[in-house]
Every structure is written in C-alpha cells, then in structure tokens.
Design an enzyme around this catalytic site. Structure first.
Site, PDB file in Angstrom:
ATOM      1  CB  THR A 116     -32.888  45.431 -19.762  1.00 27.87           C
ATOM      2  OG1 THR A 116     -34.199  45.706 -20.259  1.00 27.87           O
ATOM      3  CG2 THR A 116     -31.980  45.118 -20.909  1.00 27.87           C
ATOM      4  CB  CYS A 132     -39.748  47.221 -19.673  1.00 32.16           C
ATOM      5  SG  CYS A 132     -38.841  48.785 -19.747  1.00 32.16           S
ATOM      6  CB  THR A 133     -38.811  49.322 -14.314  1.00 33.62           C
ATOM      7  OG1 THR A 133     -37.578  49.648 -14.961  1.00 33.62           O
ATOM      8  CG2 THR A 133     -38.654  48.071 -13.478  1.00 33.62           C
ATOM      9  CG  HIS A 134     -38.443  53.008 -19.002  1.00 34.06           C
ATOM     10  ND1 HIS A 134     -37.320  52.352 -18.573  1.00 34.06           N
ATOM     11  CD2 HIS A 134     -38.058  54.287 -19.261  1.00 34.06           C
ATOM     12  CE1 HIS A 134     -36.295  53.194 -18.581  1.00 34.06           C
ATOM     13  NE2 HIS A 134     -36.719  54.376 -18.994  1.00 34.06           N
ATOM     14  CE1 TYR A 170     -27.768  50.882 -19.410  1.00 35.21           C
ATOM     15  CE2 TYR A 170     -28.788  49.495 -17.734  1.00 35.21           C
ATOM     16  CZ  TYR A 170     -27.870  50.458 -18.082  1.00 35.21           C
ATOM     17  OH  TYR A 170     -27.047  51.002 -17.118  1.00 35.21           O
ATOM     18  N   GLY A 171     -32.222  48.346 -23.779  1.00 38.29           N
ATOM     19  CA  GLY A 171     -32.896  47.302 -24.569  1.00 38.29           C
ATOM     20  C   GLY A 171     -32.131  46.769 -25.777  1.00 38.29           C
ATOM     21  CB  CYS A 222     -33.202  47.883 -14.976  1.00 41.35           C
ATOM     22  SG  CYS A 222     -32.898  47.747 -16.731  1.00 41.35           S
TER      23      CYS A 222
HETATM   24  N1  DGL Z   1     -36.401  50.000 -17.524  1.00 44.65           N
HETATM   25  C1  DGL Z   1     -35.602  48.979 -18.072  1.00 44.65           C
HETATM   26  C2  DGL Z   1     -36.197  47.597 -17.981  1.00 44.65           C
HETATM   27  O1  DGL Z   1     -36.898  47.322 -17.050  1.00 44.65           O
HETATM   28  C3  DGL Z   1     -34.744  49.280 -19.246  1.00 44.65           C
HETATM   29  C4  DGL Z   1     -35.374  49.742 -20.489  1.00 44.65           C
HETATM   30  C5  DGL Z   1     -34.310  50.118 -21.503  1.00 44.65           C
HETATM   31  O2  DGL Z   1     -33.417  50.859 -21.149  1.00 44.65           O
HETATM   32  O3  DGL Z   1     -34.387  49.617 -22.636  1.00 44.65           O
HETATM   33  O4  DGL Z   1     -35.938  46.740 -18.791  1.00 44.65           O
END
Ligand code: DGL
Length: 274
Positions: free
Chosen positions: A85, A199-201, A52-53, A83
């Site tokens: 984002t 970011c949760t990743h 999504y970034g 997320c």
């Molecule tokens: N995990 C997401 C976040 O916390 C989104 C990362 C992405 O899709 O760019 O922002």
C-alpha cells in the site's frame, strides 16, 4: 581472489531500514534474516495509523516521509518499503525526496501467471488492500504484467486489520480463524488454483488462506529480500566472516515512539509455524 585485508569492507555491518503500517513487513524481514543474517535491521511499525488500506494516498505519503526521515536519522543505508500500500502510494515520491537513499518496494507478484507454461495455467487471482487496488501504480502494473487480464483482482477490506489485531491479542485464536474464514468466504465457491498475496500482512496467514480456499498462495517476499541483497552486497563480501548475526533487531512502534531491541526469534509471534 578478493583482498581480504581490507577490514573496512570486511567487517562493515549493514544497516537496513524497513517499515510497514504494522507487522506485515515481518514477512519480508524474516526472509532478510535468512539471506543477510549479519545486517542490523531497523523496523518501524506505524501501528498508531494501521491499517493503511482505507487511508488516502496523501496520508500514507506523509507517514512514509516521516518514517523514512526517522530511519535515515538511525543511519540506515537502504530502506525497504515492506508494504504494498505504501509502495503504491509513495515510493516514487520517496525516491524523489530522499535522493541519496535506495528504496526497495513491494508489489504483487503478477509475473506468476505468465511463468507457468502455456496449457498448464489455471485460475489465478490477486488479493490487495483497498488502497493498493485503487492505485494508479497497481493499475499500470496490472496492464503491463497481465496484458490479457488473466488474473482476477479482489480488494479485501478487513484482512490486514484482522491479522494486525491478532498479533497484538493472540489469545483470541478461535475468533481469529473464524474472522479470516468469513472475510474469504465469498471466494470459496470460485475455485481458484492460485492467489497472489498483494499485501505483506497476508503471507503471515498463508497456510490458512491456502487451506480455506484450497489453493496455492504466491508471495513476493523472498524476491524482495533477494533484491536487497543484490543492492547491498558486493560479490567479494559474501565470503567475509565478520561478527556473527545479532540476536536482536531494532524496533519502533509509533504507538509509543520508542526504539527497543526485540529478539529476532520472537519476530513472528503467534504466526510462527502457522
Ligand atoms: N501490509 C501492508 C500492505 O502490504 C498494509 C496493510 C494495511 O495497513 O492496510 O499493503
């Protein structure tokens, strides 16, 4: 003494919806498993549209609406926007559109700097995706929680995508480690003591980030899980014994749009123990 004869209250299994652009929300879900093991979880990974970034707010909001609708259709009683984002782009609009459902979002834990006693504070930064970094919500949060601009901010172009790709292709171990190192290399010489993971990743590779940059990483995920517990659990329910936790959680990937049951144990895949 709570009335334990009220079976409605005692055996009601909670249904919690949770979503992310991909597997980033697993860093929140793993905390939820610890705090609320008996709930039923419905997780949507919008991997057909990850990351999504780099996407626009309008696109992310459209996706969030679609996913929230699907989760409501599954009967969830609360939705975790796992997320940063999507929270930045759409949580206000989600709350406006789906008035009957509580939404819990994720935001970078900017409170961290001011929680350290004066005199002991050290160099701190916050790492986000490009979209979160540009968002009005993040700017407002930063002004409110970091009024003296003590926390430096960096948007990382590729990190979320690298993590997402690795989860789906875990055999490329060496390449993955190298790519992460390259992505973070410009920060190495700056000697930060702390990195807030916005970011949760990122918490999925927390240990690598800490090792490469020689610092301590700060993640909001356990606070998010605690907020969900606070919103869904009445004090007298904590003592209730109902059926044990399911071994599974419900998972939908938008690449194939099919709900399947996945083993909770398999949640972190190649990131388990990393
Ligand atoms: N995990 C997401 C976040 O916390 C989104 C990362 C992405 O899709 O760019 O922002």
């Amino acid at each position: 003494m709570p009335d334990m004869t009220n079976t409605d209250k005692t055996i009601k299994i909670k249904k919690i919806g949770i979503f992310d652009s991909g597997i980033g929300g697993f860093s929140v879900l793993s905390e939820l498993f610890k705090l609320m093991p008996k709930a039923n979880y419905y997780y949507v990974s919008d991997d057909a549209n990850a990351p999504y970034g780099p996407k626009s707010d309008e696109f992310i909001t459209e996706r969030s609406f679609y996913i929230a609708q699907e989760l409501i259709h599954q009967g969830v009683e609360l939705i975790v926007v796992a997320c940063n984002t999507a929270t930045a782009a759409s949580i206000d609009l989600l709350r406006e559109k789906f008035k009957d459902i509580p939404f819990v979002g994720v935001e970078p834990y900017l409170n961290a700097y001011y929680q350290i006693p004066e005199g002991l504070q050290k160099k701190m930064m916050v790492l986000t995706t490009e979209s979160t970094g540009k968002s009005e919500r993040f700017k407002r949060l930063k002004e409110r929680l970091d009024p003296d601009s003590q926390i430096d901010h960096y948007s990382l172009k590729n990190l979320a995508r690298l993590i997402e790709d690795y989860y789906h292709h875990p055999n490329q171990d060496v390449e993955f480690e190298k790519n992460i190192e390259d992505e973070l290399s410009f920060l190495k010489s700056q000697h930060y003591a702390y990195a807030i993971l916005g970011c949760t990743h990122y918490p999925l590779v927390r240990k690598q980030i800490e090792k490469i940059l020689d610092l301590k990483a700060i993640s909001p995920c356990s606070h998010v899980a605690q907020r969900v517990v606070d919103l869904t659990t009445k004090t007298d329910e904590i003592r209730v014994l109902g059926p044990g936790p399911s071994e599974f959680f419900n998972f939908l990937s938008t690449t194939n749009n099919l709900w399947i049951q996945k083993k909770r144990e398999s949640l972190l895949g190649p990131f388990k123990g990393k």
